[in-house]
Enzyme design. Structure first.
Site, PDB file in Angstrom:
ATOM      1  N   ASP A 406       0.687  -1.225   0.031  1.00 34.06           N
ATOM      2  CA  ASP A 406       0.025   0.150  -0.031  1.00 34.06           C
ATOM      3  C   ASP A 406       1.078   1.219   0.076  1.00 34.06           C
ATOM      4  O   ASP A 406       2.081   1.083   0.078  1.00 34.06           O
ATOM      5  CB  ASP A 406      -0.775   0.279   1.351  1.00 34.06           C
ATOM      6  CG  ASP A 406      -1.915   1.102   1.331  1.00 34.06           C
ATOM      7  OD1 ASP A 406      -2.271   1.501   0.165  1.00 34.06           O
ATOM      8  OD2 ASP A 406      -2.439   1.409   2.280  1.00 34.06           O
ATOM      9  N   GLU A 409       2.283   4.847  -4.349  1.00 30.93           N
ATOM     10  CA  GLU A 409       2.369   5.767  -5.333  1.00 30.93           C
ATOM     11  C   GLU A 409       3.748   6.368  -5.627  1.00 30.93           C
ATOM     12  O   GLU A 409       3.772   6.694  -6.827  1.00 30.93           O
ATOM     13  CB  GLU A 409       1.109   6.821  -5.301  1.00 30.93           C
ATOM     14  CG  GLU A 409      -0.178   6.317  -5.164  1.00 30.93           C
ATOM     15  CD  GLU A 409      -0.610   5.542  -3.916  1.00 30.93           C
ATOM     16  OE1 GLU A 409      -0.009   5.787  -2.926  1.00 30.93           O
ATOM     17  OE2 GLU A 409      -1.205   4.324  -3.879  1.00 30.93           O
ATOM     18  N   ASP A 480      -9.004   3.572  -1.706  1.00 28.55           N
ATOM     19  CA  ASP A 480      -9.840   4.112  -0.636  1.00 28.55           C
ATOM     20  C   ASP A 480     -11.261   4.870  -1.154  1.00 28.55           C
ATOM     21  O   ASP A 480     -11.566   6.090  -1.144  1.00 28.55           O
ATOM     22  CB  ASP A 480      -9.426   5.442   0.452  1.00 28.55           C
ATOM     23  CG  ASP A 480      -7.985   4.680   0.919  1.00 28.55           C
ATOM     24  OD1 ASP A 480      -7.983   3.398   0.868  1.00 28.55           O
ATOM     25  OD2 ASP A 480      -7.394   5.440   1.531  1.00 28.55           O
TER      26      ASP A 480
END
Ligand code: GLC
Length: 767
Positions: A406, A409, A480
């Site tokens: 996670d 990015e 999310d």
């Protein structure tokens, strides 16, 4: 970008080089149907950072030069190159597929500073200028285009009239259609026209821009301010072939472990071993099938990666074993940011070996993520990947087989990571602006390789950020989302477009991650989510509980039915994952993938196919108890009532809360299992075949669902044929010792149970 005119050309095998007045350009055939078009603009020319399969198949190219154009002809394509290097592409019969736009973009001028200031006061969007980019590929819009792909972008299926940016972005506010960026960058666009279809993959990892007829309906473009003009034109005689060719180039997911196709339960808020035991006990007690529990941040010590919180999660080995014995796999979260704390082993090792991204001054670059101040491992470097992968060993030794990546990015809470942060690389120094979009990709590669090395099993890696090609290493989820009806609706086009972009193993958080779910929304979400290739309920700390039992028994009973349906369909889903290894064809598909000539399905956002046999038309609106369903050509059978319906028409279908409309294409044989509590609960001895056909055929694979033994021939391949009044069943390949002992054939409400023999099984059906 000024190129000038062609002054010379030179062909060598699959490559044609064009010397232009101001540049060098290349057209290179990877296969008869895949053509790379590039213009050398920088010294980093042709160094692709990604592991693209550009092993070339020799292609016969007929080159014809005339006064004002050069024509390259292969058995599939005709490419006409004008003297100013405008490129027009036709199919072999001369049908125009795609044409470079002649002329200049109109562009969009930005607002003046005063207006920007005004807008800023209220926090409104200040807009941006889109005048010109260093690299632009502008294609003429003929008017009949529908656009698909581009990964998980928000909004609806067809991207025409919208603009997007590829810049991996962590934005937890509710994702809406005006979002230009999300977590993933998949610069692969499919253009479907009335008589043709093709794809274009923009091989440029910098921030890139797509405008699909929003700026001007005469053209669409993709562009960047850095890197090369470098894209692959990917032809196919239909959309499936385009995807097959695209995934030939960027790779396909190999078959996942069977357990990962079951149901996953997760929440940021399971804070201790006790919480997890409570949840898993409840799942089993209430007979809710489940294979996997995800561990969010709390299992670590203060979010330090590769540590274990010994207080709340004491005796990790015993904990993992206890759950394994109950049939649960554990998937812990691993974020890339390493806490910059003196004495913390991982940090110190990385520091000593210069494994982190650095500032231009050569210092470790830090920003803030969950653990506080963090350094970012340079996953571009194979040595760093190996180091990272090796650190999974302790987790794997505990019995863990899956990892959730996670914040890759990569996320940074204290402002954007500057463009010029350095990621050292043997090839050439790389800057953050080039690495950003592929950071997650290489993190997944590190994780995948580490897990595979130490377990020898098929790794299940889940990732939020990625790039084209990450499908080789990881499943993805859409980040999310929120418990909003709009997000349930949007998950369908998002996952369908991810599928069209090579990501077969994808899902959205069922129930929604942020905000609070209602019982009705939760039910409807499970009715869709049980068909997501990746099926997980996940929720944030701040929201109300949304486990299947959170709203009482009636809600639970409906939800359980759909989780059970998922388990019943596992053989069908798994078989598709195996077939997908050869084709890249996703399992959750928009109808347009199967019926691309049917005008009714090109923008059908609230129906989808699960493979080519099952059509799902869920309810995605509050209060709705019936809906309009479109069935394409052929005959369809209502899964719940058995009613046969003629396709190519709309119909109204009642859908009370417990019903999600499902249709099976006539001609199908659906392989199923009885619902289990988890995938390895027992050795399955009986394969169920539901026949929705008078005539039909199914090739079906079985293997151990765990490791790579199938590569050595340890698998079984069955062939089932329905013809006349009989079902014929044969074992075409026998390599896996757990051949089914029984077949349970269900045909028009009649059930036939027969012993399965290695050869010559015939079941007489009373038609
Ligand atoms: C991110 C993830 C979310 C996770 C949270 C805490 O927001 O998207 O799934 O629960 O981080 O780790």
């Amino acid at each position: 970008m000024e190129l000038g005119n062609i002054v010379d050309i030179n062909q060598e095998g699959n490559l044609v080089e064009f010397r232009l007045e101001q540049s060098l350009a290349y057209i290179e055939f990877i296969t008869e149907s895949i053509v790379r078009i590039m213009v050398k603009s920088e010294d980093n020319y042709a160094i692709s950072l990604l592991d693209i399969n550009d092993s070339k198949i020799p292609v016969h190219i007929e080159l014809v030069k005339s006064e004002d154009e050069i024509v390259l002809r292969t058995s599939k394509l005709i490419i006409k190159i004008m003297s100013d290097f405008k490129v027009d592409i036709y199919d072999k019969n001369g049908l125009l597929l795609c044409k470079d736009f002649r002329g200049k973009r109109t562009g969009i001028a930005g607002l003046d500073n005063e207006s920007k200031m005004l807008l800023k006061k209220e926090g409104q969007d200040e807009g941006s200028s889109k005048e010109s980019y260093k690299v632009e590929v502008i294609k003429s819009m003929e008017g009949d285009e529908f656009f698909y792909g581009l990964g998980e972008k928000t909004g609806f299926l067809n991207k025409k009239g919208y603009d997007y940016e590829m810049w991996n972005t962590d934005n937890p506010t509710p994702h809406v259609e005006s979002f230009k960026q999300l977590y993933k960058s998949i610069p692969f666009l499919i253009t479907l026209r009335s008589n043709s279809v093709f794809g274009m993959y923009f091989n440029n990892s910098y921030k890139t821009f797509y405008d699909l007829g929003k700026e001007d309906s005469r053209y669409y473009y993709f562009a960047a301010n850095d890197g090369n003009l470098d894209y692959y034109f990917i032809y196919g005689s239909n959309m499936k072939e385009v995807i097959k060719n695209y995934t030939y180039l960027t790779g396909r997911a190999s078959r996942p472990p069977m357990w990962s196709l079951g149901y996953h339960q997760s929440r940021w808020g399971y804070n201790s071993k006790k919480d997890i035991y409570d949840i898993t006990m409840k799942l089993r007690k209430l007979r809710i099938p489940c294979d996997t529990i995800h561990l969010d941040l709390a299992y670590m010590e203060g979010c330090r990666v590769f540590t274990w919180n010994k207080n709340n999660f004491s005796n990790p080995k015993e904990f993992v074993k206890h759950l394994k014995d109950k049939g649960f796999n554990i998937v812990p979260i691993i974020d890339p940011g390493v806490k910059t704390e003196v004495g913390y082993k991982i940090y110190e090792e990385g520091k000593a070996n210069q494994y982190y991204a650095e500032t231009v001054k050569g210092e470790i670059y830090t920003n803030e993520v969950w653990p506080g101040e963090v350094a970012y491992p340079n996953f571009i470097d194979p040595e760093v990947r190996k180091w990272w992968g090796d650190h999974h060993k302790d987790l794997l030794d505990m019995g863990i087989q899956g990892i959730w990546n996670d914040m890759n990015e990569p996320a940074s809470f204290r402002g954007a990571i500057p463009d010029d942060i350095i990621f050292k690389s043997k090839k050439r120094p790389l800057q953050h602006k080039e690495v950003h979009n592929i950071y997650g990709h290489f993190m997944c590669k590190a994780t995948f390789e580490g897990v595979k090395k130490y377990t020898g099993k098929r790794p299940f890696i889940l990732t939020r950020a990625c790039y084209s090609g990450t499908q080789k290493y990881a499943a993805v989820w859409t980040g999310d989302n929120h418990s909003l009806w709009a997000h349930l609706q949007m998950s369908i086009p998002q996952i369908c477009n991810l599928g069209l972009s090579g990501f077969c193993f994808a899902g959205a958080d069922v129930g929604g991650y942020g905000s609070d779910v209602t019982d009705e929304l939760l039910i409807r979400w499970y009715q869709v989510g049980c068909f997501y290739p990746f099926f997980r309920n996940h929720n944030t700390l701040a929201s109300i509980s949304q486990e299947p039992w959170s709203f009482g028994e009636t809600t639970l009973n409906i939800i359980r039915k759909y989780i059970e349906l998922r388990y019943e369909l596992l053989p069908y889903i798994y078989n598709h994952f195996i077939n997908q290894e050869q084709t890249g064809i996703p399992i959750m598909q928009p109808l347009v993938l199967q019926y691309e000539n049917d005008a009714q399905v090109k923008e059908l956002n609230d129906e989808f196919m699960l493979g080519e046999n099952i059509l799902v038309a869920p309810i995605v609106e509050q209060g709705k108890r019936c809906r309009l369903v479109y069935l394409p050509e052929g005959r369809w059978i209502d899964y719940w009532t058995g009613e046969e319906i003629l396709g190519q028409q709309f119909m109204i279908k009642d859908a009370p809360l417990e019903i999600c409309p499902i249709y099976i294409k006539k001609g199908s044989i659906i392989p199923m299992y009885k619902a289990m509590q988890y995938t390895g609960e027992e050795d399955i001895e009986e394969l169920i075949l539901k026949l929705y056909c008078d005539e039909g055929e199914l090739i079906y694979y079985q293997d151990n669902g765990i490791d790579y033994a199938y590569e050595q021939g340890e698998y079984n391949m069955y062939k089932f044929v329905v013809e006349g009044n009989y079902l014929y069943a044969d074992l075409l390949h026998k390599g896996y010792d757990k051949v089914y002992k029984k077949l349970k054939v269900i045909y028009k409400e009649k059930t036939y149970v027969v012993d399965f023999k290695i050869e010559g099984n015939i079941v007489k059906l009373r038609k």
